[in-house]
Design a protein around this motif. Structure first.
Motif, PDB file in Angstrom:
ATOM      1  N   LEU A 197       0.599  -1.108   0.180  1.00 43.06           N
ATOM      2  CA  LEU A 197       0.096  -0.038  -0.074  1.00 43.06           C
ATOM      3  C   LEU A 197       0.836   1.324   0.005  1.00 43.06           C
ATOM      4  O   LEU A 197       1.669   1.403   1.179  1.00 43.06           O
ATOM      5  CB  LEU A 197      -0.939  -0.158   1.214  1.00 43.06           C
ATOM      6  N   ARG A 198       0.756   2.092  -1.154  1.00 38.71           N
ATOM      7  CA  ARG A 198       1.342   3.209  -0.988  1.00 38.71           C
ATOM      8  C   ARG A 198       0.979   4.513  -0.509  1.00 38.71           C
ATOM      9  O   ARG A 198       1.296   5.116   0.392  1.00 38.71           O
ATOM     10  CB  ARG A 198       1.546   3.627  -2.574  1.00 38.71           C
ATOM     11  N   ASP A 199      -0.589   4.567  -0.988  1.00 41.27           N
ATOM     12  CA  ASP A 199      -1.117   5.619  -0.238  1.00 41.27           C
ATOM     13  C   ASP A 199      -2.719   5.685  -0.191  1.00 41.27           C
ATOM     14  O   ASP A 199      -3.265   4.762  -1.064  1.00 41.27           O
ATOM     15  CB  ASP A 199      -0.926   7.128  -0.824  1.00 41.27           C
ATOM     16  N   VAL A 200      -3.368   6.429   0.664  1.00 37.24           N
ATOM     17  CA  VAL A 200      -4.986   6.211   0.227  1.00 37.24           C
ATOM     18  C   VAL A 200      -5.445   7.725   0.252  1.00 37.24           C
ATOM     19  O   VAL A 200      -4.835   8.709   0.993  1.00 37.24           O
ATOM     20  CB  VAL A 200      -5.471   5.750   1.734  1.00 37.24           C
ATOM     21  N   THR A 201      -6.193   8.214  -0.603  1.00 38.11           N
ATOM     22  CA  THR A 201      -6.981   9.366  -0.768  1.00 38.11           C
ATOM     23  C   THR A 201      -8.498   9.266  -1.006  1.00 38.11           C
ATOM     24  O   THR A 201      -9.050   8.268  -1.153  1.00 38.11           O
ATOM     25  CB  THR A 201      -6.221  10.141  -2.004  1.00 38.11           C
ATOM     26  N   SER A 202      -8.929  10.352  -0.730  1.00 37.45           N
ATOM     27  CA  SER A 202     -10.620  10.758  -1.030  1.00 37.45           C
ATOM     28  C   SER A 202     -10.495  11.290  -2.127  1.00 37.45           C
ATOM     29  O   SER A 202     -11.957  11.724  -2.502  1.00 37.45           O
ATOM     30  CB  SER A 202     -11.132  11.240   0.314  1.00 37.45           C
ATOM     31  N   ASP A 203      -9.802  11.750  -2.992  1.00 35.99           N
ATOM     32  CA  ASP A 203      -9.590  12.459  -4.208  1.00 35.99           C
ATOM     33  C   ASP A 203      -9.833  11.705  -5.241  1.00 35.99           C
ATOM     34  O   ASP A 203      -8.989  10.837  -5.768  1.00 35.99           O
ATOM     35  CB  ASP A 203      -8.401  13.404  -4.322  1.00 35.99           C
ATOM     36  N   LEU A 204     -11.242  11.649  -5.967  1.00 36.86           N
ATOM     37  CA  LEU A 204     -11.290  11.040  -6.920  1.00 36.86           C
ATOM     38  C   LEU A 204     -10.525  11.080  -8.327  1.00 36.86           C
ATOM     39  O   LEU A 204     -10.205  10.411  -9.518  1.00 36.86           O
ATOM     40  CB  LEU A 204     -12.651  10.783  -7.619  1.00 36.86           C
ATOM     41  N   ALA A 205      -9.947  12.285  -8.347  1.00 37.94           N
ATOM     42  CA  ALA A 205      -9.204  13.014  -9.323  1.00 37.94           C
ATOM     43  C   ALA A 205      -7.662  12.226  -9.350  1.00 37.94           C
ATOM     44  O   ALA A 205      -7.052  11.995 -10.539  1.00 37.94           O
ATOM     45  CB  ALA A 205      -8.688  14.428  -9.293  1.00 37.94           C
ATOM     46  N   ALA A 206      -7.294  11.465  -8.311  1.00 39.61           N
ATOM     47  CA  ALA A 206      -6.413  10.670  -8.225  1.00 39.61           C
ATOM     48  C   ALA A 206      -6.307   9.529  -9.265  1.00 39.61           C
ATOM     49  O   ALA A 206      -5.316   9.121  -9.707  1.00 39.61           O
ATOM     50  CB  ALA A 206      -5.784  10.408  -6.942  1.00 39.61           C
ATOM     51  N   LEU A 207      -7.457   9.181  -9.646  1.00 38.49           N
ATOM     52  CA  LEU A 207      -7.484   7.906 -10.414  1.00 38.49           C
ATOM     53  C   LEU A 207      -7.502   8.270 -11.740  1.00 38.49           C
ATOM     54  O   LEU A 207      -7.152   7.281 -12.625  1.00 38.49           O
ATOM     55  CB  LEU A 207      -9.127   7.370 -10.407  1.00 38.49           C
ATOM     56  N   ASP A 208      -7.181   9.406 -12.259  1.00 39.44           N
ATOM     57  CA  ASP A 208      -6.911   9.840 -13.541  1.00 39.44           C
ATOM     58  C   ASP A 208      -5.156  10.257 -13.432  1.00 39.44           C
ATOM     59  O   ASP A 208      -4.730  10.628 -14.581  1.00 39.44           O
ATOM     60  CB  ASP A 208      -7.605  11.360 -13.998  1.00 39.44           C
ATOM     61  N   SER A 209      -4.495   9.949 -12.448  1.00 39.86           N
ATOM     62  CA  SER A 209      -3.093  10.124 -12.518  1.00 39.86           C
ATOM     63  C   SER A 209      -2.241   8.904 -12.927  1.00 39.86           C
ATOM     64  O   SER A 209      -2.406   8.677 -14.288  1.00 39.86           O
ATOM     65  CB  SER A 209      -2.814  10.454 -10.947  1.00 39.86           C
ATOM     66  N   GLU A 210      -1.607   7.982 -11.841  1.00 37.71           N
ATOM     67  CA  GLU A 210      -1.116   6.950 -12.237  1.00 37.71           C
ATOM     68  C   GLU A 210      -1.093   5.938 -11.104  1.00 37.71           C
ATOM     69  O   GLU A 210      -1.428   6.195  -9.971  1.00 37.71           O
ATOM     70  CB  GLU A 210       0.463   7.327 -12.541  1.00 37.71           C
ATOM     71  N   GLY A 211      -0.940   4.564 -11.539  1.00 38.86           N
ATOM     72  CA  GLY A 211      -0.829   3.465 -10.581  1.00 38.86           C
ATOM     73  C   GLY A 211      -2.078   2.824 -10.689  1.00 38.86           C
ATOM     74  O   GLY A 211      -2.955   3.021 -11.438  1.00 38.86           O
ATOM     75  N   TRP A 212      -2.209   1.723  -9.805  1.00 38.10           N
ATOM     76  CA  TRP A 212      -3.364   0.832  -9.740  1.00 38.10           C
ATOM     77  C   TRP A 212      -3.984   1.034  -8.288  1.00 38.10           C
ATOM     78  O   TRP A 212      -3.264   0.956  -7.446  1.00 38.10           O
ATOM     79  CB  TRP A 212      -2.813  -0.605  -9.986  1.00 38.10           C
ATOM     80  N   TRP A 213      -5.201   1.263  -8.478  1.00 33.09           N
ATOM     81  CA  TRP A 213      -6.244   1.689  -7.302  1.00 33.09           C
ATOM     82  C   TRP A 213      -7.199   0.615  -7.140  1.00 33.09           C
ATOM     83  O   TRP A 213      -7.838   0.249  -8.004  1.00 33.09           O
ATOM     84  CB  TRP A 213      -6.630   2.897  -7.461  1.00 33.09           C
ATOM     85  N   ALA A 214      -7.448   0.404  -5.793  1.00 29.64           N
ATOM     86  CA  ALA A 214      -8.672  -0.230  -5.383  1.00 29.64           C
ATOM     87  C   ALA A 214      -9.461   0.919  -4.856  1.00 29.64           C
ATOM     88  O   ALA A 214      -8.887   1.755  -4.087  1.00 29.64           O
ATOM     89  CB  ALA A 214      -8.230  -1.189  -4.120  1.00 29.64           C
ATOM     90  N   VAL A 215     -10.790   0.602  -5.050  1.00 30.20           N
ATOM     91  CA  VAL A 215     -11.662   1.875  -4.765  1.00 30.20           C
ATOM     92  C   VAL A 215     -13.016   1.466  -4.003  1.00 30.20           C
ATOM     93  O   VAL A 215     -13.495   0.330  -4.537  1.00 30.20           O
ATOM     94  CB  VAL A 215     -12.035   2.669  -6.236  1.00 30.20           C
ATOM     95  N   VAL A 216     -13.346   2.022  -3.079  1.00 33.61           N
ATOM     96  CA  VAL A 216     -14.671   1.810  -2.473  1.00 33.61           C
ATOM     97  C   VAL A 216     -15.131   3.210  -2.126  1.00 33.61           C
ATOM     98  O   VAL A 216     -14.610   3.973  -1.527  1.00 33.61           O
ATOM     99  CB  VAL A 216     -14.494   1.159  -1.232  1.00 33.61           C
ATOM    100  N   VAL A 217     -16.505   3.452  -2.803  1.00 39.16           N
ATOM    101  CA  VAL A 217     -17.157   4.604  -2.450  1.00 39.16           C
ATOM    102  C   VAL A 217     -18.460   4.418  -1.700  1.00 39.16           C
ATOM    103  O   VAL A 217     -19.265   3.804  -2.567  1.00 39.16           O
ATOM    104  CB  VAL A 217     -17.322   5.352  -3.971  1.00 39.16           C
ATOM    105  N   ASP A 218     -18.742   4.708  -0.749  1.00 37.39           N
ATOM    106  CA  ASP A 218     -20.015   4.494   0.075  1.00 37.39           C
ATOM    107  C   ASP A 218     -20.957   5.095  -0.710  1.00 37.39           C
ATOM    108  O   ASP A 218     -21.082   6.079  -1.328  1.00 37.39           O
ATOM    109  CB  ASP A 218     -20.072   4.970   1.416  1.00 37.39           C
ATOM    110  N   TYR A 219     -22.277   4.592  -0.216  1.00 36.82           N
ATOM    111  CA  TYR A 219     -23.495   5.009  -1.391  1.00 36.82           C
ATOM    112  C   TYR A 219     -23.712   6.486  -0.547  1.00 36.82           C
ATOM    113  O   TYR A 219     -24.095   7.376  -1.384  1.00 36.82           O
ATOM    114  CB  TYR A 219     -24.771   4.306  -0.587  1.00 36.82           C
ATOM    115  N   GLU A 220     -23.202   6.858   0.431  1.00 40.81           N
ATOM    116  CA  GLU A 220     -23.382   8.199   0.910  1.00 40.81           C
ATOM    117  C   GLU A 220     -22.213   9.175   0.532  1.00 40.81           C
ATOM    118  O   GLU A 220     -22.301  10.594   0.751  1.00 40.81           O
ATOM    119  CB  GLU A 220     -23.347   8.258   2.514  1.00 40.81           C
ATOM    120  N   GLY A 221     -21.409   8.713  -0.303  1.00 39.39           N
ATOM    121  CA  GLY A 221     -20.359   9.490  -1.091  1.00 39.39           C
ATOM    122  C   GLY A 221     -19.018   9.355  -0.502  1.00 39.39           C
ATOM    123  O   GLY A 221     -18.101  10.357  -0.895  1.00 39.39           O
TER     124      GLY A 221
END
Length: 338
Positions: free
Chosen positions: A16-40
């Motif tokens: 694990l390198r880092d954890v963020t709540s910024d969806l824009a990071a998914l447009d950067s680089e690397g492989w991401w596991a993603v969980v977004v709660d129904y509440e956002g």
């Protein structure tokens, strides 16, 4: 057990390198596991070591709650009252369809291993979008059959599920009408970020069999408009249409009024994004377990189940649908279950 671990789509991720709540990071680089709660609430976890591999063998078998320990956020009477309330809103013209859900919860030991639960589900209840994600503060195990969003370059796709029965012969006209209604909603959502004229429906109301039940599944496809990325995709399409209703804005308001507890990862998004290759697969967080503390600080295992309510809904039948969707998975997660 782990600083960070994920297994999705036949891929294991560690380091694990880092954890963020910024969806824009998914447009950067690397492989991401993603969980977004129904509440956002957004959790994007980037991993350094990613390889194609089977699910690892857990250190010990899963130890779950007893079957009699599960509690529901809505009992049968409360759920059926909710169905009647939605039918009243439909009669008043405020909504055409709304998804009504309830959350089941039961205590688990503090050392409960999500990987052990994932292994048990993989063996007895395989799923197209099976996932286990464990990072600090978040443990999610999903056996979702439903595609929320996939991406391959600029091609995006959604696979909404609406319509459930024990067998194909048990599907009703209401199920087909509900599926078409949600397909229209998903087409509209994707159209907000798609290149003009690119939205299409390659498959409509295909009956697909899953362990213990059958679903109607459709496919909606589009090309992403230039300049649109993951923040824009989520802004246009989240929460998924199949677990909200139509019109979405009215359905969201009614859901908030009738459901007594947050849905959490249930009905949110669970999946992976490979920013380097421009590929992704995010499932709708149905058939999904997560571990979180209760009000008294004890760890609890939670699981959501629900049904789409239309004017033609029978309250008892809708309650049965929520039971049908939950029964096999709750049994698998329970000590002494299947």
């Amino acid at each position: 057990m782990y600083d960070g671990f994920a297994h999705l789509g036949h891929v294991s991720a560690t380091g694990l390198r880092d954890v963020t709540s910024d969806l824009a990071a998914l447009d950067s680089e690397g492989w991401w596991a993603v969980v977004v709660d129904y509440e956002g609430k957004v959790t994007c976890a980037r991993f350094d070591r990613v390889r194609r591999a089977p699910l690892p063998t857990p250190a010990a078998p899963w130890r779950g709650p007893r079957p009699d320990q599960w509690r529901s956020s809505l009992d049968r009477a409360g759920y059926e009252r909710g169905v009647q309330a939605i039918r009243a809103y439909i009669e008043q013209g405020e909504v055409y369809q709304a998804n009504l859900c309830r959350v089941l919860s039961a205590p688990v030991p503090p050392d409960a291993d999500p990987l052990a639960l994932a292994a048990r589900l993989a063996e007895a209840h395989p799923a197209s979008y099976a996932a286990v994600i464990q990072v600090p503060g978040l443990s999610v195990v999903s056996a979702s059959p439903e595609l929320y969003l996939s991406r391959d370059g600029d091609v995006i796709e959604s696979g909404p599920i609406k319509g459930t029965a024990e067998t194909v012969d048990g599907l009703l006209e209401k199920d087909y009408a509900e599926n078409v209604m949600i397909v229209d909603l998903v087409r509209n959502d994707l159209g907000r970020v798609a290149a003009v004229g690119s939205v299409e429906v390659p498959s409509l109301c295909a009956a697909e069999e899953y362990p213990g039940l059958v679903h109607l599944v459709s496919t909606v496809r589009a090309r992403l408009a230039p300049g649109a990325g993951w923040p824009e995709l989520f802004a246009a399409t989240f929460p998924p249409g199949s677990v909200t209703g139509a019109p979405k804005s009215s359905a969201l308001r009614i859901i908030n009024e009738l459901e007594p507890v947050p849905r959490g990862p249930y009905c949110g998004a669970v999946g992976w994004v490979d920013a380097d290759r421009g590929r992704a697969a995010l499932a709708v967080g149905i058939r999904t377990f997560w571990i979180s503390p209760s009000a008294d600080g004890r760890d609890e295992l939670r699981f959501g189940t629900g049904a789409g309510i239309t004017w033609g809904s029978d309250p008892g039948r809708e309650w049965f649908e929520t039971e049908l969707k939950a029964a096999r998975l709750i049994a698998l997660a329970s000590t002494g279950g299947i």
